[in-house]
Every structure is written in structure tokens, then in C-alpha cells.
Design a protein around this motif. Sequence first.
Motif, PDB file in Angstrom:
ATOM      1  N   ASP A 116       0.818  -1.212   0.000  1.00  0.00           N
ATOM      2  CA  ASP A 116       0.000   0.000   0.000  1.00  0.00           C
ATOM      3  C   ASP A 116       0.855   1.266   0.000  1.00  0.00           C
ATOM      4  N   ARG A 117       2.163   1.133  -0.036  1.00  0.00           N
ATOM      5  CA  ARG A 117       3.079   2.282  -0.081  1.00  0.00           C
ATOM      6  C   ARG A 117       3.644   2.523  -1.483  1.00  0.00           C
ATOM      7  N   LEU A 118       3.233   1.722  -2.462  1.00  0.00           N
ATOM      8  CA  LEU A 118       3.798   1.840  -3.805  1.00  0.00           C
ATOM      9  C   LEU A 118       3.570   3.214  -4.425  1.00  0.00           C
ATOM     10  N   HIS A 119       2.438   3.832  -4.152  1.00  0.00           N
ATOM     11  CA  HIS A 119       2.198   5.173  -4.698  1.00  0.00           C
ATOM     12  C   HIS A 119       3.175   6.198  -4.103  1.00  0.00           C
ATOM     13  N   ILE A 120       3.539   6.029  -2.842  1.00  0.00           N
ATOM     14  CA  ILE A 120       4.505   6.934  -2.204  1.00  0.00           C
ATOM     15  C   ILE A 120       5.899   6.705  -2.798  1.00  0.00           C
ATOM     16  N   MET A 124       8.187   9.424  -4.819  1.00  0.00           N
ATOM     17  CA  MET A 124       9.556   9.775  -4.433  1.00  0.00           C
ATOM     18  C   MET A 124      10.549   9.506  -5.565  1.00  0.00           C
ATOM     19  N   MET A 125      10.191   8.605  -6.484  1.00  0.00           N
ATOM     20  CA  MET A 125      11.043   8.304  -7.639  1.00  0.00           C
ATOM     21  C   MET A 125      10.711   9.201  -8.831  1.00  0.00           C
ATOM     22  N   GLY A 126       9.682  10.047  -8.659  1.00  0.00           N
ATOM     23  CA  GLY A 126       9.262  10.894  -9.772  1.00  0.00           C
ATOM     24  C   GLY A 126       8.460  10.130 -10.814  1.00  0.00           C
ATOM     25  N   GLN A 127       7.839   9.036 -10.392  1.00  0.00           N
ATOM     26  CA  GLN A 127       7.047   8.210 -11.301  1.00  0.00           C
ATOM     27  C   GLN A 127       5.610   8.146 -10.797  1.00  0.00           C
ATOM     28  N   LYS A 128       4.666   8.154 -11.725  1.00  0.00           N
ATOM     29  CA  LYS A 128       3.272   8.004 -11.351  1.00  0.00           C
ATOM     30  C   LYS A 128       2.969   6.520 -11.190  1.00  0.00           C
ATOM     31  N   PHE A 129       2.295   6.180 -10.113  1.00  0.00           N
ATOM     32  CA  PHE A 129       1.881   4.786  -9.886  1.00  0.00           C
ATOM     33  C   PHE A 129       0.380   4.730 -10.130  1.00  0.00           C
ATOM     34  N   ASP A 130      -0.004   4.011 -11.174  1.00  0.00           N
ATOM     35  CA  ASP A 130      -1.416   3.937 -11.548  1.00  0.00           C
ATOM     36  C   ASP A 130      -2.143   2.769 -10.891  1.00  0.00           C
ATOM     37  N   GLY A 131      -1.448   1.976 -10.145  1.00  0.00           N
ATOM     38  CA  GLY A 131      -2.075   0.837  -9.485  1.00  0.00           C
ATOM     39  C   GLY A 131      -1.570  -0.477 -10.037  1.00  0.00           C
ATOM     40  N   PRO A 132      -1.838  -1.535  -9.301  1.00  0.00           N
ATOM     41  CA  PRO A 132      -1.258  -2.832  -9.659  1.00  0.00           C
ATOM     42  C   PRO A 132      -1.892  -3.503 -10.873  1.00  0.00           C
ATOM     43  N   LEU A 133      -3.080  -3.140 -11.251  1.00  0.00           N
ATOM     44  CA  LEU A 133      -3.749  -3.863 -12.332  1.00  0.00           C
ATOM     45  C   LEU A 133      -3.714  -3.166 -13.676  1.00  0.00           C
ATOM     46  N   VAL A 134      -3.074  -2.019 -13.768  1.00  0.00           N
ATOM     47  CA  VAL A 134      -3.020  -1.265 -15.016  1.00  0.00           C
ATOM     48  C   VAL A 134      -2.399  -2.089 -16.137  1.00  0.00           C
ATOM     49  N   ALA A 135      -1.366  -2.854 -15.808  1.00  0.00           N
ATOM     50  CA  ALA A 135      -0.673  -3.654 -16.828  1.00  0.00           C
ATOM     51  C   ALA A 135      -1.572  -4.713 -17.425  1.00  0.00           C
TER      52      ALA A 135
END
Length: 137
Positions: A116-120, A124-135
Motif C-alpha cells: 500500500d506504499r507503492l504510490h509513495i 519519491m522516484m518521480g514516477q506516477k503509480f497507476d495501481g497494480p492492475l493497469v498492466a
Amino acid sequence: QDFLTIIQTKSSINADRLICAVQLAQPEKAEAVARALFRRFWVDRADIFEEKDFLEVLSACGVSDPSAIVSSISSEAVKGKMKENTDEAVESGCFGAPWTVLTLENGRKEKFFGSDRLHIIGHMMGQKFDGPLVASL
């Protein structure tokens, strides 16, 4: 199989050892193999427990001599690498999985527990996290 049956009857220890074997033999391929195993299990819902699964993953990742890598997963060298990796995680403060250590550009290390910390981490890496199922869309 359903997830509950899998976690009660199977073990990922050999998949973990496979990553360690690749770290020892072809370290530049280790991340690709780890990602491929993750995707295979969590996205594609395919097994990561048998030799045939390992051979498919290694071949897809361009690992040289996949059979030799698979044959080495029970070796003392691979078990030693697994212990080394585990000790490193514990020394960093790890207390569960997933455990992520992010090294920032200034060298500071930030540690995270939980998916649940992947978006954070992404932020911090300058990348947008769209969620685990986007792929899988």
C-alpha cells in the motif's frame, strides 16, 4: 487453483533461490527474472513453483544456459546468497514483505513496508503509480 490453496500447499522458496542463482551467475539479469516471476504469479496467475516454470521465465528473460541455473538452486552457493540477502534485509530493518529500500539521489535511504506504499515510492522516484492492475488492462 485459488489463492488460499496455493499458499497452503506450495512454497516460493525455489523461486527465491532461482533469483539468487541468477544473482550469482548473471547479476545483470536478476531484476528482470524477479520482475518476470512477480508478473507471472500475480498478473498472469501462472505457477512459479516447478522447473518448467523456471525455464520459461529464464528463457523469456534472456538468461544464458537456463538449465544450469535451475540445476544450481539447491547448491550451497545459492543457499548462501539467500542467507546473505536475508541478513541484509534484516539489518536494514525489514520485518515483513514486501520490504522496499529506496535510495534517493542524495544517498539517503527510505524504507517501506507493504504494497500500500507503492504510490509513495513512485512519487519519491518521480514516477506516477497507476495501481497494480493497469498492466493487465
